[in-house]
Design an enzyme around this catalytic site. Structure first.
Site, PDB file in Angstrom:
ATOM      1  N   ASP A 156     -36.322 -25.539  39.330  1.00  0.00           N
ATOM      2  CA  ASP A 156     -37.472 -24.893  38.694  1.00  0.00           C
ATOM      3  C   ASP A 156     -38.532 -24.492  39.702  1.00  0.00           C
ATOM      4  O   ASP A 156     -38.877 -25.253  40.606  1.00  0.00           O
ATOM      5  CB  ASP A 156     -38.102 -25.805  37.651  1.00  0.00           C
ATOM      6  CG  ASP A 156     -39.215 -25.101  36.910  1.00  0.00           C
ATOM      7  OD1 ASP A 156     -38.935 -24.084  36.269  1.00  0.00           O
ATOM      8  OD2 ASP A 156     -40.370 -25.550  37.017  1.00  0.00           O
ATOM      9  N   ASP A 309     -44.350 -27.618  30.761  1.00  0.00           N
ATOM     10  CA  ASP A 309     -44.439 -27.022  32.098  1.00  0.00           C
ATOM     11  C   ASP A 309     -45.804 -27.339  32.724  1.00  0.00           C
ATOM     12  O   ASP A 309     -46.423 -26.507  33.388  1.00  0.00           O
ATOM     13  CB  ASP A 309     -44.209 -25.506  32.061  1.00  0.00           C
ATOM     14  CG  ASP A 309     -43.938 -24.909  33.441  1.00  0.00           C
ATOM     15  OD1 ASP A 309     -43.777 -25.678  34.396  1.00  0.00           O
ATOM     16  OD2 ASP A 309     -43.903 -23.664  33.557  1.00  0.00           O
ATOM     17  N   HIS A 313     -52.887 -27.981  39.742  1.00  0.00           N
ATOM     18  CA  HIS A 313     -53.246 -27.434  41.050  1.00  0.00           C
ATOM     19  C   HIS A 313     -54.674 -27.852  41.387  1.00  0.00           C
ATOM     20  O   HIS A 313     -55.519 -27.978  40.497  1.00  0.00           O
ATOM     21  CB  HIS A 313     -53.174 -25.904  41.050  1.00  0.00           C
ATOM     22  CG  HIS A 313     -51.795 -25.358  40.914  1.00  0.00           C
ATOM     23  ND1 HIS A 313     -50.843 -25.462  41.904  1.00  0.00           N
ATOM     24  CD2 HIS A 313     -51.191 -24.696  39.893  1.00  0.00           C
ATOM     25  CE1 HIS A 313     -49.724 -24.890  41.506  1.00  0.00           C
ATOM     26  NE2 HIS A 313     -49.898 -24.421  40.287  1.00  0.00           N
TER      27      HIS A 313
END
Length: 441
Positions: A156, A309, A313
């Site tokens: 992924d 998902d 960040h």
């Protein structure tokens, strides 16, 4: 974490089992001891669950925990806390770490870190190819026979683009009932892509990510899976055409499953007009027509599960111009609330369906036998108690991981996770996340 025999006795009183009839749930020794009316047990901690929906603990088949290597974004501990806050009791950790999770040693390290954290069951996903580079198979058998008992393999973030490598992977995992989870993206068709190819990308001057780049890989892979007779899972499906291909493949008897993210059930590419990089994700947010198609696909069973998902960040990776920003959104804490908004409140799913797409089926696809089990006596006690009634603004206070790149900040969402119980121990109690010391005590 303490052994199950030392777990506290909990009595959940009056919970609506998967949104149906109310019942009491007695939890003892890490298992459901009894389900019925008017239950009692001396010394039990009584939880008033009147009006709350009881679901089997949620299972996320697609989570990025970033450890080892990218701890500035997330760690297994902080990601586990975010998962528990969202009602999850198990998460599958994607392999795009540093080093990549392509060996038995790395997946066993991830498993151990998850066990030490204690908030959720952390099940590692192994990379399909060495370093996720796509040119030779990773140690699939060694990861499968390791203590981590890996059954899901994915590159992924990168598509397994070489059809011969993809065929070999599908053939290899059959030996231990594994599944290849494909990130369906033709890299040649998406070079420099920034946003869904369409009217919005054209108006904003952003390079387009065409739907066919996803659909062509899915079409190829379902044919390969049919030819080999192996299990294929399609990650974060996002287009109307992809739904049609999966529907066609299932009618042909192909052993394929598919997931959709909460954000692809709700958000569209129109949100990119402000160049807010919180809305930059791969695959990109699509058109309204695609959102409606994936909702229909989830409702009719073409799409099997919802997976977050969750992609954390650091702030600097998002607080920049769109083209330079990283792809991804955090989604563990908001997932159940978004599914309620997009699917339950619209009448497309009932709460029993939510239990299926957010617990039972993802556990089955990942072969995680101790999760996604019925709310019945003798079953492992992983339970989520959810209040669908409140509506409030989603804020940074709702986020419990290291990153803040949620697309829902400032948006009203329904519902609230009131209790998360992992193997008989509360990780969330009365809407509050437990401290690490309490969870691992």
């Amino acid at each position: 974490m303490s052994p199950a025999s030392e777990s506290p006795v909990l009595l959940l009183r009056g919970a609506r089992l998967e949104g149906g009839d109310a019942a009491d749930i007695l939890i003892d020794g890490g298992r459901i001891a009894e389900v019925g009316s008017g239950l009692s047990r001396a010394g039990a901690t009584v939880v008033d669950a009147d009006g709350l929906v009881a679901l089997p603990g949620l299972v996320d088949l697609h989570t990025h925990l970033r450890e080892p290597g990218y701890e500035a974004s997330e760690t297994i501990l902080t990601g586990s806390r975010a998962a528990a806050a969202g009602g999850f009791t198990a998460v599958f950790a994607m392999p795009n770490t540093s080093p990549v999770a392509d060996t038995a040693g790395v997946v066993e390290q991830e498993l151990a870190l998850g066990e030490a954290a204690g908030y959720v069951t952390v099940q590692p996903i192994g990379a399909v190819t060495v370093g996720q580079k796509g040119d030779r198979l990773a140690e699939l058998g060694a990861m499968a026979s390791s203590r981590a008992r890996v059954r899901v393999f994915s590159d992924d973030g990168f598509c397994v683009f070489d059809p011969l490598i993809m065929r070999r992977a599908l053939e290899y995992v059959k030996a231990f009932d594994g599944v290849v989870a494909q990130h369906a993206q033709d890299p040649r068709l998406t070079e420099g892509a920034q946003l869904n190819e369409g009217a919005v990308s054209a108006e904003l001057g952003l390079a387009g990510w065409p739907a066919v780049a996803e659909e062509s890989i899915i079409a190829r892979d379902v044919l390969l899976a049919q030819h080999v007779g192996s299990r294929l899972h399609v990650c974060h499906l996002s287009t109307a055409g992809s739904v049609d291909i999966i529907r066609w493949a299932k009618k042909r008897g192909v052993n394929v499953t598919a997931e959709v993210t909460p954000h692809h059930l709700l958000l569209t590419d129109e949100l990119a007009r402000g160049y807010d990089a919180r809305f930059k994700v791969n695959p990109p947010l699509r058109r309204e027509e695609d959102v409606l198609a994936v909702r229909e696909g989830l409702a009719d069973g073409t799409i099997d599960i919802v997976a977050t998902d969750h992609a954390p960040h650091p702030a600097e990776a998002k607080a920049c111009e769109w083209q330079a920003a990283a792809n991804g959104m955090v989604g563990l804490e908001s997932a159940l609330r978004v599914v309620q908004l997009a699917m339950v409140d619209t009448g497309l799913l009932q709460w029993a369906d939510v239990a299926r797409v957010l617990s039972r089926t993802p556990a089955r696809i990942g072969r995680l036998e101790s999760h996604g089990t019925p709310l019945e006596a003798g079953q492992p006690a992983s339970v989520t108690l959810y209040d669908p009634a409140p509506v409030r603004t989603f804020s940074a206070d709702d986020l419990h991981g290291r990153s803040r790149n949620s697309p829902y900040l400032g948006r009203e969402l329904p519902g609230e996770v009131r209790w998360t119980i992992h193997r008989g121990r509360a990780t969330v109690a009365d809407g509050l996340l437990k401290d690490a010391a309490e969870v691992s005590a």
